[in-house]
Design a protein around this motif. Structure first.
Motif, mmCIF file in Angstrom:
data_model
loop_
_atom_site.group_PDB
_atom_site.id
_atom_site.type_symbol
_atom_site.label_atom_id
_atom_site.label_comp_id
_atom_site.label_asym_id
_atom_site.label_seq_id
_atom_site.Cartn_x
_atom_site.Cartn_y
_atom_site.Cartn_z
ATOM 1 N N ALA A 172 0.845 -1.205 0.000
ATOM 2 C CA ALA A 172 0.000 0.000 0.000
ATOM 3 C C ALA A 172 0.877 1.251 0.000
ATOM 4 C CB ALA A 172 -0.927 -0.010 1.209
ATOM 5 N N PHE A 173 1.950 1.240 0.797
ATOM 6 C CA PHE A 173 2.893 2.359 0.807
ATOM 7 C C PHE A 173 3.485 2.551 -0.583
ATOM 8 C CE2 PHE A 173 7.428 3.340 0.816
ATOM 9 C CZ PHE A 173 7.383 4.658 1.227
ATOM 10 N N ALA A 174 3.864 1.462 -1.233
ATOM 11 C CA ALA A 174 4.487 1.549 -2.559
ATOM 12 C C ALA A 174 3.521 2.139 -3.583
ATOM 13 C CB ALA A 174 4.970 0.175 -3.005
ATOM 14 N N LEU A 175 2.251 1.797 -3.496
ATOM 15 C CA LEU A 175 1.260 2.382 -4.411
ATOM 16 C C LEU A 175 1.177 3.892 -4.220
ATOM 17 C CD1 LEU A 175 -1.719 -0.155 -4.359
ATOM 18 C CD2 LEU A 175 -0.283 0.465 -6.310
ATOM 19 N N ASP A 176 1.117 4.335 -2.954
ATOM 20 C CA ASP A 176 1.088 5.777 -2.671
ATOM 21 C C ASP A 176 2.355 6.454 -3.177
ATOM 22 O OD1 ASP A 176 -1.375 5.552 -1.465
ATOM 23 O OD2 ASP A 176 -0.578 5.534 0.586
ATOM 24 N N LEU A 177 3.486 5.814 -2.970
ATOM 25 C CA LEU A 177 4.762 6.370 -3.411
ATOM 26 C C LEU A 177 4.808 6.496 -4.936
ATOM 27 C CD1 LEU A 177 7.656 7.306 -2.769
ATOM 28 C CD2 LEU A 177 8.344 4.899 -2.908
ATOM 29 N N LYS A 178 4.371 5.464 -5.633
ATOM 30 C CA LYS A 178 4.377 5.499 -7.105
ATOM 31 C C LYS A 178 3.459 6.606 -7.635
ATOM 32 C CE LYS A 178 5.636 0.662 -7.566
ATOM 33 N NZ LYS A 178 5.198 -0.705 -7.861
ATOM 34 N N ARG A 179 2.297 6.794 -6.967
ATOM 35 C CA ARG A 179 1.399 7.883 -7.367
ATOM 36 C C ARG A 179 2.064 9.242 -7.148
ATOM 37 N NH1 ARG A 179 -2.690 5.378 -4.090
ATOM 38 N NH2 ARG A 179 -3.592 3.743 -5.338
ATOM 39 N N ALA A 180 2.730 9.390 -6.012
ATOM 40 C CA ALA A 180 3.396 10.660 -5.703
ATOM 41 C C ALA A 180 4.534 10.942 -6.675
ATOM 42 C CB ALA A 180 3.925 10.638 -4.266
ATOM 43 N N VAL A 181 5.287 9.915 -7.032
ATOM 44 C CA VAL A 181 6.379 10.093 -7.997
ATOM 45 C C VAL A 181 5.808 10.492 -9.350
ATOM 46 C CG1 VAL A 181 8.188 8.887 -9.289
ATOM 47 C CG2 VAL A 181 8.024 8.588 -6.810
ATOM 48 N N ALA A 182 4.748 9.836 -9.791
ATOM 49 C CA ALA A 182 4.123 10.187 -11.071
ATOM 50 C C ALA A 182 3.605 11.622 -11.035
ATOM 51 C CB ALA A 182 2.982 9.214 -11.381
ATOM 52 N N GLN A 183 2.985 12.009 -9.925
ATOM 53 C CA GLN A 183 2.469 13.369 -9.797
ATOM 54 C C GLN A 183 3.605 14.390 -9.815
ATOM 55 O OE1 GLN A 183 0.461 14.234 -6.096
ATOM 56 N NE2 GLN A 183 -0.760 15.863 -7.041
ATOM 57 N N SER A 184 4.742 14.041 -9.228
ATOM 58 C CA SER A 184 5.872 14.979 -9.184
ATOM 59 C C SER A 184 6.478 15.219 -10.559
ATOM 60 C CB SER A 184 6.952 14.468 -8.229
ATOM 61 O OG SER A 184 7.674 13.396 -8.811
ATOM 62 N N GLN A 185 6.218 14.325 -11.503
ATOM 63 C CA GLN A 185 6.750 14.464 -12.849
ATOM 64 C C GLN A 185 5.883 15.351 -13.741
ATOM 65 O OE1 GLN A 185 9.812 13.086 -13.472
ATOM 66 N NE2 GLN A 185 9.686 12.568 -11.316
ATOM 67 N N GLU A 186 4.691 15.692 -13.266
ATOM 68 C CA GLU A 186 3.795 16.537 -14.046
ATOM 69 C C GLU A 186 4.317 17.975 -14.066
ATOM 70 O OE1 GLU A 186 -0.107 16.062 -12.402
ATOM 71 O OE2 GLU A 186 -0.109 13.892 -12.768
ATOM 72 N N PRO A 187 4.104 18.686 -15.168
ATOM 73 C CA PRO A 187 4.617 20.066 -15.261
ATOM 74 C C PRO A 187 4.083 21.005 -14.178
ATOM 75 C CG PRO A 187 3.728 19.330 -17.373
ATOM 76 C CD PRO A 187 3.433 18.258 -16.378
#
Length: 177
Positions: A81-96
């Protein structure tokens, strides 16, 4: 720093030798990242089993305020569950238009003096009138520490620059006794 296994659990151990910030193992995101990475990387992946608990340890022998040793038990499901949240946050951080968030973590960021969220308080404070400041001390007082930290980080960066042979017109290093 250490990944190990016992009959009834997998163990992740993190040594921290700084004197400054005491941290706890409970729901520690850095430690959960280490555990997730170890669970998905050879050769440590064989130490993890889906039904075996994962015990996270932080040992900080130099810490003065707080506990020098903490531990927390988690599960494979919590780690996923932590990894899913982390992956979402990383993807969001890549947005302009990724959002910035100021917090305790900013003190560890090397780019804080260039961060509009972090330095925004300084710019706002420079335009304050005495009436506005007096009317809302509760809002501005916590930002004073951030402004001091920003000043200290700029001073430290300039000091390192000068030590490394750089030149700043009107400034120089002076030997201390």
């Amino acid at each position: 720093d250490i990944v190990g296994t016992a009959e009834d659990r997998t163990i992740i151990w993190d040594w921290k030798f700084g004197k400054g910030v005491a941290v706890t193992a409970e729901e520690n995101e850095q430690l959960m990242f280490y555990a997730y990475a170890a669970a998905h990387t050879s050769p440590t992946d064989v130490l993890f089993e889906r039904d075996k608990p994962i015990e996270l340890f932080i040992c900080q022998p130099m810490v003065r305020d707080g506990k020098p040793f903490t531990r927390w038990m988690t599960s494979w499901l919590q780690l996923e569950a932590f990894a899913l949240d982390l992956k979402r946050a990383v993807a969001q951080s890549q947005e302009p238009d990724a959002p910035f968030a100021v917090g305790e973590w900013c003190r560890f960021c090397n780019a804080r003096q260039n961060c509009p969220e972090y330095t925004g308080a300084v710019h706002q404070a420079l335009t304050l009138t005495d009436e506005v400041l007096l009317a809302d001390f509760q809002k501005w007082l916590p930002l004073a520490d951030r402004m001091v930290e920003l000043g200290n980080s700029i001073t430290a960066a300039a000091h390192k620059y000068l030590e490394d042979g750089g030149e700043i017109p009107g400034w120089k290093l002076v030997p201390k006794r």
